[in-house]
Design a protein around this motif. Structure first.
Motif, mmCIF file in Angstrom:
data_model
loop_
_atom_site.group_PDB
_atom_site.id
_atom_site.type_symbol
_atom_site.label_atom_id
_atom_site.label_comp_id
_atom_site.label_asym_id
_atom_site.label_seq_id
_atom_site.Cartn_x
_atom_site.Cartn_y
_atom_site.Cartn_z
ATOM 1 N N CYS A 1 -6.730 -0.126 -11.803
ATOM 2 C CA CYS A 1 -6.283 -0.152 -10.410
ATOM 3 C C CYS A 1 -5.706 1.216 -10.073
ATOM 4 O O CYS A 1 -4.983 1.812 -10.883
ATOM 5 C CB CYS A 1 -5.238 -1.247 -10.209
ATOM 6 N N SER B 1 -1.408 -4.671 -10.383
ATOM 7 C CA SER B 1 -2.006 -5.991 -10.557
ATOM 8 C C SER B 1 -1.312 -6.716 -11.696
ATOM 9 O O SER B 1 -1.151 -6.158 -12.785
ATOM 10 C CB SER B 1 -3.503 -5.886 -10.856
ATOM 11 N N CYS C 1 -6.669 -5.323 -6.186
ATOM 12 C CA CYS C 1 -5.450 -4.660 -6.660
ATOM 13 C C CYS C 1 -4.436 -4.703 -5.531
ATOM 14 O O CYS C 1 -4.730 -4.311 -4.399
ATOM 15 C CB CYS C 1 -5.749 -3.212 -7.056
#
Length: 212
Positions: free
Chosen positions: A33, A39, A50
Motif C-alpha cells: 500500500c 491497511s 488501502c
C-alpha cells in the motif's frame, strides 16, 4: 491438472495477500500500500482498498499495517492521505494557525493575528493596535497538491488604535478601551491607559473617549 497459485511473498499460507499489501489478479507477490495509506486487513485486491490516512494524521512509508504514524505537526495541516509529518504542500498560511493534528487552517480570532506562514498558533495583537475580524484582509484562494483548493480570508490584521482610545496587547476592536472620564487623547496608537492625558486645570472631561 489445475495450476497451484504462486505463493505471495511474506505469507506462509501461499494464497492470502498479506496485511499492508494488495494483490491484483495474477499477482506473484504483494504490492505495498502506498505512502499516505495503510491497511489492517489481509486479502486486498486493489490499491483503492488501502485505507487513506485520516485527516489530521500522516502515514509514513509503504505497507503500513498499524494505522497512522502520528499527528500532523504544528504549522501544517493534513486534510487526509498525507504521507509526511511536515507536508510542505499544506503549509499553514499567513493569518491562520495550525496546531498539531490540524485538518485545515484555523482562523486567528479578534485580538490575535499571525503575519507569518507555517505557524502553530496566533500572536496577541500588539500594544497600540487592534485586531478585529469585522475589519479583515481580503480573501484569496490557494490551490494545493492534488487539486485541493481552499479559500482564505477574513483574517485579522493589526490596525492603529484610534484617537480617544488606548489599545493594550490583545485588543479586539477599535473602541474596546476608551480613555476614561477625567482624561482625553489627541494621539493614535496609545498602548495603555497611562498614555491618556489628564484633563488640564480649569477644564473638565466628563465623558470617556474625549479627543480635544
Amino acid at each position: 491438472s489445475v495450476a497451484t497459485p504462486l505463493a505471495v511473498e511474506g505469507n506462509l499460507g501461499g494464497d492470502i495477500c498479506p496485511i499492508g499489501m494488495y494483490c491484483p489478479l495474477g499477482s506473484a507477490v504483494g504490492i505495498p500500500c502506498p505512502p499516505g495509506t495503510y491497511s489492517s486487513d489481509a486479502g486486498l485486491t486493489n490499491v483503492t482498498q488501502c485505507a487513506p490516512c485520516p485527516p489530521g494524521y500522516y502515514c509514513d512509508g509503504v505497507a503500513n499495517v498499524n494505522g497512522p504514524t502520528g499527528l500532523c505537526l504544528g504549522g501544517f495541516f493534513c486534510p487526509g492521505r498525507v504521507a509526511v509529518d511536515r507536508p510542505l504542500e499544506y503549509l499553514c498560511p499567513t493569518g491562520y494557525q495550525c496546531p498539531a493534528g490540524s485538518i485545515q487552517p484555523v482562523q486567528c480570532q479578534s485580538g490575535t493575528f499571525q503575519n507569518q506562514s507555517g505557524q502553530a498558533s496566533c500572536l496577541p495583537c500588539p500594544p497600540g493596535y487592534y485586531c478585529d475580524l469585522q475589519n479583515p484582509c481580503a480573501s484569496f484562494t490557494v490551490k494545493f497538491y492534488g487539486n485541493f483548493t481552499y479559500t482564505y480570508g477574513n483574517f485579522t490584521q493589526p490596525l492603529p488604535c484610534p484617537v480617544g482610545y488606548y489599545c493594550p496587547a490583545g485588543t479586539r476592536f477599535s473602541e474596546e478601551f476608551p480613555c476614561p472620564i477625567g482624561t482625553y487623547s489627541i494621539l493614535t496608537q496609545l498602548p495603555s491607559v497611562t498614555r491618556c492625558t489628564s484633563c488640564p486645570p480649569g477644564m473638565y472631561c466628563a465623558s470617556p473617549a474625549i479627543t480635544a
